[in-house]
Design a protein around this motif. Structure first.
Motif, short mmCIF file in Angstrom:
data_model
loop_
_atom_site.label_atom_id
_atom_site.label_comp_id
_atom_site.label_asym_id
_atom_site.label_seq_id
_atom_site.Cartn_x
_atom_site.Cartn_y
_atom_site.Cartn_z
N LEU A 82 0.82 -1.21 0.00
CA LEU A 82 0.00 0.00 0.00
C LEU A 82 0.86 1.26 0.00
O LEU A 82 0.55 2.23 -0.70
CB LEU A 82 -0.94 0.00 1.20
N SER A 83 1.96 1.26 0.74
CA SER A 83 2.82 2.44 0.76
C SER A 83 3.52 2.62 -0.58
O SER A 83 3.69 3.76 -1.05
CB SER A 83 3.85 2.35 1.89
N LEU A 84 3.92 1.54 -1.23
CA LEU A 84 4.52 1.65 -2.57
C LEU A 84 3.51 2.15 -3.59
O LEU A 84 3.84 2.97 -4.46
CB LEU A 84 5.11 0.31 -3.01
N ALA A 85 2.26 1.70 -3.49
CA ALA A 85 1.23 2.17 -4.40
C ALA A 85 0.96 3.66 -4.18
O ALA A 85 0.81 4.43 -5.14
CB ALA A 85 -0.05 1.35 -4.21
N THR A 86 0.90 4.08 -2.93
CA THR A 86 0.69 5.50 -2.62
C THR A 86 1.84 6.34 -3.15
O THR A 86 1.63 7.41 -3.72
CB THR A 86 0.53 5.70 -1.11
N TRP A 87 3.07 5.87 -2.95
CA TRP A 87 4.23 6.58 -3.46
C TRP A 87 4.18 6.68 -4.98
O TRP A 87 4.49 7.73 -5.56
CB TRP A 87 5.51 5.86 -3.01
N GLY A 88 3.81 5.59 -5.65
CA GLY A 88 3.73 5.60 -7.11
C GLY A 88 2.68 6.57 -7.64
O GLY A 88 2.94 7.34 -8.57
N VAL A 89 1.50 6.58 -7.04
CA VAL A 89 0.44 7.51 -7.47
C VAL A 89 0.86 8.94 -7.19
O VAL A 89 0.64 9.83 -8.02
CB VAL A 89 -0.89 7.16 -6.77
N SER A 111 3.93 10.13 -7.06
CA SER A 111 4.96 10.49 -8.05
C SER A 111 4.34 10.76 -9.42
O SER A 111 4.72 11.73 -10.09
CB SER A 111 5.99 9.38 -8.17
N LEU A 112 3.39 9.94 -9.82
CA LEU A 112 2.73 10.12 -11.10
C LEU A 112 2.00 11.45 -11.16
O LEU A 112 2.15 12.21 -12.12
CB LEU A 112 1.76 8.96 -11.36
N PHE A 113 1.21 11.75 -10.13
CA PHE A 113 0.48 13.02 -10.11
C PHE A 113 1.43 14.20 -10.03
O PHE A 113 1.19 15.25 -10.63
CB PHE A 113 -0.52 13.07 -8.97
N GLY A 114 2.53 14.06 -9.30
CA GLY A 114 3.52 15.13 -9.23
C GLY A 114 4.13 15.42 -10.59
O GLY A 114 4.28 16.58 -10.99
#
Length: 65
Positions: free
Chosen positions: A41-48, A50-53
């Motif tokens: 879940l933390s990796l998914a949150t980090w990925g989303v 980063s993508l939105f950033g």
């Protein structure tokens, strides 16, 4: 002070006699499952994030030009 001591004593008695504890192997299994889920879940949150950033950065650069 006697009330506090009595409360703590009754709490320990209730924990010993009225609470059903899970077997140690089951606790270990669920701890591993929760740890893996937390990491995913933390990796998914980090990925989303980063993508939105990146997308917002490109959008603002596009608006500036």
């Amino acid at each position: 002070m006697a009330k506090v001591f009595n409360y703590i004593s009754e709490a320990f008695t209730e924990l010993k006699s009225n609470v059903t504890w899970s077997p140690w192997a089951e606790v270990q299994k669920y701890t591993i499952v929760i740890a893996i889920f937390a990491i995913v879940l933390s990796l998914a949150t980090w990925g989303v994030d980063s993508l939105f950033g990146d997308l917002l950065g490109k959008f603002y650069n596009w608006i500036r030009s």
